[in-house]
Write an enzyme that holds these catalytic residues in place. Structure first.
Site, PDB file in Angstrom:
ATOM      1  N   ASP A 282      33.903  42.589  51.262  1.00 54.05           N
ATOM      2  CA  ASP A 282      34.315  41.879  52.465  1.00 54.05           C
ATOM      3  C   ASP A 282      35.289  42.701  53.301  1.00 54.05           C
ATOM      4  O   ASP A 282      36.009  42.151  54.144  1.00 54.05           O
ATOM      5  CB  ASP A 282      34.972  40.545  52.097  1.00 54.05           C
ATOM      6  CG  ASP A 282      34.063  39.355  52.410  1.00 54.05           C
ATOM      7  OD1 ASP A 282      32.908  39.596  52.806  1.00 54.05           O
ATOM      8  OD2 ASP A 282      34.505  38.209  52.264  1.00 54.05           O
ATOM      9  N   ASP A 435      38.618  28.851  42.415  1.00 50.67           N
ATOM     10  CA  ASP A 435      38.373  28.894  40.974  1.00 50.67           C
ATOM     11  C   ASP A 435      38.753  27.578  40.301  1.00 50.67           C
ATOM     12  O   ASP A 435      38.007  27.040  39.482  1.00 50.67           O
ATOM     13  CB  ASP A 435      39.129  30.067  40.337  1.00 50.67           C
ATOM     14  CG  ASP A 435      40.560  30.186  40.836  1.00 50.67           C
ATOM     15  OD1 ASP A 435      41.045  29.264  41.533  1.00 50.67           O
ATOM     16  OD2 ASP A 435      41.203  31.203  40.536  1.00 50.67           O
TER      17      ASP A 435
END
Length: 708
Positions: A282, A435
């Protein structure tokens, strides 16, 4: 007969005790000698002794040498301390002279400053009020207003504040202030203090129970075992279970660590036809993109099944990156996905030690490995982080995994069953803790987790306070965002009442909300206020004994860190300002709640670990590649010039919140001297110094002045 010895010297020897060997004043050693026993001087029935005067002269000369050498060593220590003090003073002067603060950061990086909720302004108000009150109290002290012990009984204060006893304007004003304190300020402050003490004790009890659970696990040698039987790596793995595995490496502008991560993962011991590696880049830095792409191409030439992906629309941070990768058409051919951040280096047998737990266990959704740190002894900051994370993995994750089959996914060094991800809704970009989000949703859908404390994955800790502070802000604002969003889902879920209570009250409220709330409120606000409003009190056991006991329990999983127990206690209270600020921001969606800043890496994990990796790699593969930059030299040069023009120089900062709290606590410690409160004074003094060091960015990585 030999002369009698005193009781404390029965086993000592007479004569010359030591021999001193000295090459130069800085290189000397002492060798202890044993003289003849008394029996050696008996010849033909009579006792023969050496000359006492000669022995005493030798002892006196050598004792003088030893004392001189000890004095030289002590002088060297004093010189070192003085040098360190001058270095510290120079660093403080540079910080103050440069004037760079955390408030300037948004302007430096060219972004529009985000609206914040005035947390720093509140601290400044407390600071100025405390300074005014300190001057007021000092003046009252010298006018005879002495309170040896705080007392909420008005009858004692009426005797002092009787108008007939008022001698002047100052006495009249101060007596009115005392009455205001007693009637209006002390009761609510004492109530808040008692409430925080109750929360403190509940959280301490939770910590104690976790430690007892860990002790039980260790004493009984309990650990997860695959249903297919113990793993035998020597004889070729557990039953030939080689499912299709997808490995993802999300990264963003991390050119310091991309080589070692890709090299380690390409050397995983797994059949090539059943393993695909996705490098999910990214990066918005064109140079970094070219370097990573070249690294992937070189590994493809070596036969690794690895692909490079770069998103055109970079939305959703890490969660968006992972979600985009999971939408690839070929993902349907894979059963499991392993995720590693850019600075993580799994051992070659990582998959062989984690995937067997999925065999014949269809309820298992996640296997999480432990983190280990290659730079845990780099500086004081990394040592203190290691204490926290050692407790997190050794105690919290292990106990919750064994007894509850649920814990928060750590975002990396874990293997997911792709079916569990899909049934739980996949990766969502709604918080900064994707997460934890997927872990909670998977648990609500009935999936179980396994934590392997004996499977470690190397990574590195942030070495600068700036990087650590931003990381902790994200880790403590995200859970509060998630709690607001998923609370209705938890209540409506079909899991048992006990599991719902565990997620709501223990996982979220106690460990993510109450801990930073009471830690900051009790020790950074209420305790200083009780110095200026002494009618409200905090017992000594709250200030000293219970925190010391909890710090002792926290440090048990990292026994080599025991010398740092006091700095650890002080630093945890210092970090409470960042954690409290983040928690409030996340809970009420204020300020920087949705900020995502990639933790800066130094690449230290490449300094020695790849040497062993090269020795273990399969034939025909490399430990690390050297990018072929000749073909793209012109492009990289142009890009580097562009980056240099807008590059922000790395430097240390002044952190205004921490600095303001430092002066607040030091002011309160000065006030505590008037009340002769010993433990409170020392705690406030050292805690104030701790805030001062952190506020001046003197903990962690120190940038040379030439860069500033």
């Amino acid at each position: 007969m030999a002369p009698p010895f005193e009781w404390w010297a029965k086993d000592t020897h007479r004569g010359t005790p030591v021999v001193v060997k000295m090459e130069n004043p800085n290189n000397w050693s002492m060798v202890e000698l044993q003289d003849p026993d008394d029996d050696d001087f008996f010849i033909a029935g009579r006792h023969v002794s050496p000359s006492q005067d000669k022995s005493h002269n030798k002892n006196a000369k050598q004792l003088t040498w030893v004392l001189l050498l000890k004095a030289h060593k002590a002088a060297g220590c004093l010189t070192s301390i003085a040098s360190a003090a001058f270095t510290l003073a120079a660093a403080v002067r540079r910080r103050v002279t440069s004037g760079r603060t955390d408030a300037d950061q948004d302007h430096e990086i060219g972004t529009r400053p985000k609206k914040r909720f005035g947390f720093y302004s509140c601290i400044k108000v407390f600071l100025w009020v405390s300074i005014v009150l300190l001057g007021f109290e000092v003046a009252a002290f010298y006018k005879g207003w002495h309170f040896s012990a705080p007392d909420l009984e008005l009858k004692h204060l009426y005797e002092i504040t009787n108008r007939l006893a008022v001698k002047g304007v100052f006495d009249w004003v101060y007596s009115g202030w005392v009455l205001v304190r007693v009637e209006y300020l002390a009761p609510p402050l004492q109530f808040l203090a008692n409430a925080c003490i109750v929360l403190f004790l509940i959280q301490s009890l939770d910590r104690l129970i976790l430690c007892l659970g860990c002790f039980w696990v260790k004493s009984k040698k309990i650990k997860p075992v695959p249903k297919c039987g113990p793993i035998d790596l020597e004889s070729g793995y557990a039953g030939g279970f080689f499912p299709m595995v997808l490995v993802q490496i999300p990264m963003c502008n991390e050119k310091e660590v991309y080589q070692q991560s890709i090299a380690a993962i390409c050397n995983l011991d797994w059949p090539k036809g059943k393993l695909l590696i996705q490098v999910l880049d990214d990066s918005d830095d064109r140079t970094t993109q070219l370097l990573i792409k070249e690294e992937v191409h070189k590994w493809q030439g070596e036969g690794a099944n690895i692909v490079y992906r770069h998103r055109v629309m970079r939305e959703g941070y890490k969660a968006g990156n992972l979600k985009s990768a999971m939408n690839c058409s070929y993902v349907k051919d894979y059963e499991f996905v392993a995720i590693f951040d850019a600075d993580f280096q799994p051992a070659p047998d990582f998959l062989k030690r984690t995937l067997p737990h999925f065999k014949d266990n269809e309820e298992l959704g996640l296997v999480q490995a432990r983190w280990s740190f290659v730079n845990k002894e780099e500086n004081l900051l990394t040592r203190l982080q290691n204490i926290n994370l050692a407790f997190h993995f050794e105690v919290e994750q292990q106990v919750n995994g064994i007894f509850l089959n649920f814990f928060g996914f750590n975002g990396t060094a874990g293997v997911w069953r792709i079916k569990a991800l899909e049934e739980s809704g996949g990766w969502l970009e709604r918080t900064t803790v994707e997460d934890m989000d997927i872990a909670v949703r998977a648990h609500l859908h009935g999936w179980k987790f396994v934590y392997l404390n004996d499977v470690e994955c190397q990574c590195e800790l942030p070495e600068s306070y700036e990087a650590y502070r931003k990381q902790q802000h994200r880790w403590h604002s995200g859970p509060m965002q998630l709690f607001r969003l998923c609370l209705p889902d938890i209540i409506r879920s079909k899991i048992s009442i006990g599991k719902k209570a565990n997620i709501i009250f223990l996982f979220f409220l106690l460990r993510k909300l109450i801990l930073p709330f009471y830690s900051f409120t009790l020790f950074c606000i209420i305790l200083p206020m009780t110095m200026f409003i002494p009618e409200a009190t905090l017992p000594s056991w709250v200030v000293c004994y219970v925190p010391a006991t909890m710090s002792f329990l926290n440090i048990l999983p990292a026994p080599t860190s025991f010398p740092f127990i006091v700095p650890y206690l002080l630093f945890e209270n210092t970090m409470s300002v960042t954690k409290f600020n983040a928690m409030i921001s996340g809970l009420f969606q204020l300020g920087s709640a949705y900020e995502w800043v990639v933790t800066k890496k130094s690449g230290r994990s490449s300094e020695g670990d790849l040497v062993s990796l090269i020795d273990k790699e399969p034939t025909g593969q490399r430990g690390v590649s050297v990018p072929d930059l000749e073909g793209m030299g012109d492009e990289i040069e142009v890009e580097e010039q562009r980056v240099i023009r807008k590059k922000i120089k790395k430097h240390n900062r002044i952190y205004t919140k921490e600095l303001a709290l430092a002066f607040l606590l030091l002011t309160a410690s000065a006030r505590s001297l008037l009340s002769t409160q010993g433990i409170h004074f020392y705690f406030l003094l050292f805690q104030g110094i701790s805030f001062l060091l952190v506020g001046l960015d003197l903990i962690g990585e120190q940038v040379p002045s030439v860069q500033t």
